[in-house]
Motif scaffolding. Sequence first.
Motif, PDB file in Angstrom:
ATOM      1  N   LEU A  48       0.844  -1.188   0.000  1.00 27.97           N
ATOM      2  CA  LEU A  48       0.000   0.000   0.000  1.00 27.97           C
ATOM      3  C   LEU A  48       0.882   1.242   0.000  1.00 27.97           C
ATOM      4  O   LEU A  48       2.006   1.207   0.507  1.00 27.97           O
ATOM      5  N   GLU A  49       0.365   2.325  -0.554  1.00 27.39           N
ATOM      6  CA  GLU A  49       1.092   3.592  -0.599  1.00 27.39           C
ATOM      7  C   GLU A  49       0.419   4.609   0.305  1.00 27.39           C
ATOM      8  O   GLU A  49      -0.804   4.632   0.419  1.00 27.39           O
ATOM      9  N   ASN A  50       1.234   5.486   0.904  1.00 31.18           N
ATOM     10  CA  ASN A  50       0.660   6.593   1.670  1.00 31.18           C
ATOM     11  C   ASN A  50       0.453   7.787   0.731  1.00 31.18           C
ATOM     12  O   ASN A  50       0.691   7.689  -0.473  1.00 31.18           O
ATOM     13  N   GLU A  51       0.018   8.922   1.293  1.00 30.44           N
ATOM     14  CA  GLU A  51      -0.272  10.109   0.483  1.00 30.44           C
ATOM     15  C   GLU A  51       0.956  10.639  -0.254  1.00 30.44           C
ATOM     16  O   GLU A  51       0.845  11.277  -1.297  1.00 30.44           O
ATOM     17  N   LEU A  92       1.461  -4.237   9.870  1.00 33.47           N
ATOM     18  CA  LEU A  92       2.682  -3.615   9.379  1.00 33.47           C
ATOM     19  C   LEU A  92       3.794  -4.016  10.324  1.00 33.47           C
ATOM     20  O   LEU A  92       3.764  -3.690  11.508  1.00 33.47           O
ATOM     21  N   ARG A  93       4.726  -4.783   9.823  1.00 34.13           N
ATOM     22  CA  ARG A  93       5.852  -5.246  10.642  1.00 34.13           C
ATOM     23  C   ARG A  93       6.888  -4.142  10.799  1.00 34.13           C
ATOM     24  O   ARG A  93       6.954  -3.225   9.996  1.00 34.13           O
ATOM     25  N   LYS A  94       7.686  -4.255  11.848  1.00 29.11           N
ATOM     26  CA  LYS A  94       8.746  -3.273  12.092  1.00 29.11           C
ATOM     27  C   LYS A  94       9.756  -3.320  10.960  1.00 29.11           C
ATOM     28  O   LYS A  94      10.194  -4.373  10.541  1.00 29.11           O
ATOM     29  N   GLN A  95      10.087  -2.126  10.450  1.00 33.38           N
ATOM     30  CA  GLN A  95      11.081  -1.976   9.400  1.00 33.38           C
ATOM     31  C   GLN A  95      11.994  -0.816   9.775  1.00 33.38           C
ATOM     32  O   GLN A  95      11.622   0.024  10.589  1.00 33.38           O
ATOM     33  N   LYS A  96      13.145  -0.758   9.154  1.00 32.58           N
ATOM     34  CA  LYS A  96      14.102   0.308   9.463  1.00 32.58           C
ATOM     35  C   LYS A  96      13.548   1.698   9.202  1.00 32.58           C
ATOM     36  O   LYS A  96      13.738   2.613   9.967  1.00 32.58           O
ATOM     37  N   ASP A  97      12.850   1.844   8.083  1.00 33.70           N
ATOM     38  CA  ASP A  97      12.427   3.170   7.638  1.00 33.70           C
ATOM     39  C   ASP A  97      10.972   3.494   7.968  1.00 33.70           C
ATOM     40  O   ASP A  97      10.412   4.435   7.425  1.00 33.70           O
ATOM     41  N   THR A  98      10.342   2.745   8.858  1.00 33.18           N
ATOM     42  CA  THR A  98       8.943   2.995   9.190  1.00 33.18           C
ATOM     43  C   THR A  98       8.836   4.218  10.095  1.00 33.18           C
ATOM     44  O   THR A  98       9.467   4.265  11.146  1.00 33.18           O
ATOM     45  N   PRO A  99       8.034   5.209   9.701  1.00 34.78           N
ATOM     46  CA  PRO A  99       7.884   6.397  10.544  1.00 34.78           C
ATOM     47  C   PRO A  99       7.109   6.070  11.824  1.00 34.78           C
ATOM     48  O   PRO A  99       6.322   5.135  11.872  1.00 34.78           O
ATOM     49  N   LYS A 100       7.328   6.871  12.860  1.00 34.39           N
ATOM     50  CA  LYS A 100       6.676   6.641  14.143  1.00 34.39           C
ATOM     51  C   LYS A 100       5.170   6.915  14.084  1.00 34.39           C
ATOM     52  O   LYS A 100       4.399   6.283  14.768  1.00 34.39           O
ATOM     53  N   ASP A 101       4.752   7.845  13.240  1.00 35.39           N
ATOM     54  CA  ASP A 101       3.334   8.188  13.146  1.00 35.39           C
ATOM     55  C   ASP A 101       2.658   7.460  11.982  1.00 35.39           C
ATOM     56  O   ASP A 101       1.841   8.017  11.269  1.00 35.39           O
ATOM     57  N   VAL A 102       2.977   6.176  11.823  1.00 37.73           N
ATOM     58  CA  VAL A 102       2.475   5.384  10.705  1.00 37.73           C
ATOM     59  C   VAL A 102       0.952   5.326  10.689  1.00 37.73           C
ATOM     60  O   VAL A 102       0.332   5.313   9.642  1.00 37.73           O
ATOM     61  N   GLU A 103       0.309   5.328  11.842  1.00 36.37           N
ATOM     62  CA  GLU A 103      -1.147   5.217  11.906  1.00 36.37           C
ATOM     63  C   GLU A 103      -1.855   6.528  11.560  1.00 36.37           C
ATOM     64  O   GLU A 103      -3.077   6.541  11.433  1.00 36.37           O
ATOM     65  N   GLN A 104      -1.119   7.608  11.400  1.00 32.74           N
ATOM     66  CA  GLN A 104      -1.723   8.886  11.039  1.00 32.74           C
ATOM     67  C   GLN A 104      -1.945   8.995   9.533  1.00 32.74           C
ATOM     68  O   GLN A 104      -2.738   9.804   9.073  1.00 32.74           O
ATOM     69  N   ALA A 105      -1.259   8.175   8.758  1.00 28.54           N
ATOM     70  CA  ALA A 105      -1.328   8.261   7.299  1.00 28.54           C
ATOM     71  C   ALA A 105      -2.498   7.455   6.743  1.00 28.54           C
ATOM     72  O   ALA A 105      -2.986   6.527   7.369  1.00 28.54           O
ATOM     73  N   THR A 106      -2.926   7.829   5.547  1.00 26.48           N
ATOM     74  CA  THR A 106      -3.941   7.092   4.815  1.00 26.48           C
ATOM     75  C   THR A 106      -3.231   6.280   3.736  1.00 26.48           C
ATOM     76  O   THR A 106      -2.393   6.806   3.011  1.00 26.48           O
ATOM     77  N   TYR A 107      -3.569   4.996   3.639  1.00 24.60           N
ATOM     78  CA  TYR A 107      -2.908   4.113   2.680  1.00 24.60           C
ATOM     79  C   TYR A 107      -3.905   3.629   1.636  1.00 24.60           C
ATOM     80  O   TYR A 107      -5.085   3.485   1.906  1.00 24.60           O
ATOM     81  N   ARG A 108      -3.380   3.379   0.437  1.00 21.65           N
ATOM     82  CA  ARG A 108      -4.218   2.905  -0.656  1.00 21.65           C
ATOM     83  C   ARG A 108      -3.395   2.006  -1.578  1.00 21.65           C
ATOM     84  O   ARG A 108      -2.166   2.052  -1.572  1.00 21.65           O
ATOM     85  N   LEU A 109      -4.112   1.225  -2.378  1.00 25.89           N
ATOM     86  CA  LEU A 109      -3.463   0.434  -3.420  1.00 25.89           C
ATOM     87  C   LEU A 109      -3.078   1.366  -4.562  1.00 25.89           C
ATOM     88  O   LEU A 109      -3.815   2.316  -4.861  1.00 25.89           O
ATOM     89  N   SER A 110      -1.966   1.110  -5.194  1.00 28.54           N
ATOM     90  CA  SER A 110      -1.583   1.941  -6.340  1.00 28.54           C
ATOM     91  C   SER A 110      -2.395   1.521  -7.560  1.00 28.54           C
ATOM     92  O   SER A 110      -2.795   0.365  -7.691  1.00 28.54           O
ATOM     93  N   GLN A 111      -2.637   2.480  -8.445  1.00 28.26           N
ATOM     94  CA  GLN A 111      -3.437   2.210  -9.631  1.00 28.26           C
ATOM     95  C   GLN A 111      -2.621   1.476 -10.677  1.00 28.26           C
ATOM     96  O   GLN A 111      -1.426   1.730 -10.849  1.00 28.26           O
ATOM     97  N   SER A 112      -3.289   0.593 -11.393  1.00 28.17           N
ATOM     98  CA  SER A 112      -2.670  -0.140 -12.482  1.00 28.17           C
ATOM     99  C   SER A 112      -2.492   0.790 -13.675  1.00 28.17           C
ATOM    100  O   SER A 112      -3.376   1.607 -13.976  1.00 28.17           O
ATOM    101  N   LEU A 113      -1.389   0.691 -14.360  1.00 29.58           N
ATOM    102  CA  LEU A 113      -1.164   1.513 -15.547  1.00 29.58           C
ATOM    103  C   LEU A 113      -2.074   1.087 -16.691  1.00 29.58           C
ATOM    104  O   LEU A 113      -2.462   1.898 -17.525  1.00 29.58           O
ATOM    105  N   VAL A 114      -2.467  -0.183 -16.722  1.00 27.16           N
ATOM    106  CA  VAL A 114      -3.286  -0.712 -17.807  1.00 27.16           C
ATOM    107  C   VAL A 114      -4.762  -0.378 -17.599  1.00 27.16           C
ATOM    108  O   VAL A 114      -5.434   0.109 -18.496  1.00 27.16           O
TER     109      VAL A 114
END
Length: 160
Positions: A48-51, A92-114
């Motif tokens: 998923l992607e954030n804003e 969401l598992r712990k990762q090196k680059d995960t921001p602390k305020d991860v739950e504040q963001a909105t996530y979505r699936l990326s759109q298909s190019l086709v």
Amino acid sequence: MEQEDYIAEATFHANISYLIQAQTKKQALEQVAYELNKTNIQLSEITLENELGDSYVFTVREVEQMDWYDVDHTECSNQFKVFGCMQLLIILRKQKDTPKDVEQATYRLSQSLVYGKPVLTISEGYKHIFLTVSQHKMAWKTKLQETELETETVLLSKLA
């Protein structure tokens, strides 16, 4: 007691469609319900992607719901578009680059190019199943909500 290796837990709900070959609408609905249901889907993760466009890989803990409810005939011979909905419990598992305020963001699936719409891919060996996603939403589950639900369940069971 095991240390939790995930940061956040969420419910992911999506309205989906799938193209299938069949003789009739009824057969198409029965076939897709047999082939793609919550007990036999092998979906281990979704991205998923954030804003900001940053991608995060969420682990699918459980397919909570997978229902197929409508069928449309397409212009192609013996091909039907089956509509349904699915609900996933994701973490969401712990990762090196995960921001602390991860739950504040909105996530979505990326759109298909086709297709211009998001596509959820389920891989089963060499076979790939492509589900077109018309709408989707994600709701975070917090520890406070889980604790409140457990308390309500205990209280309701004592009343019974």
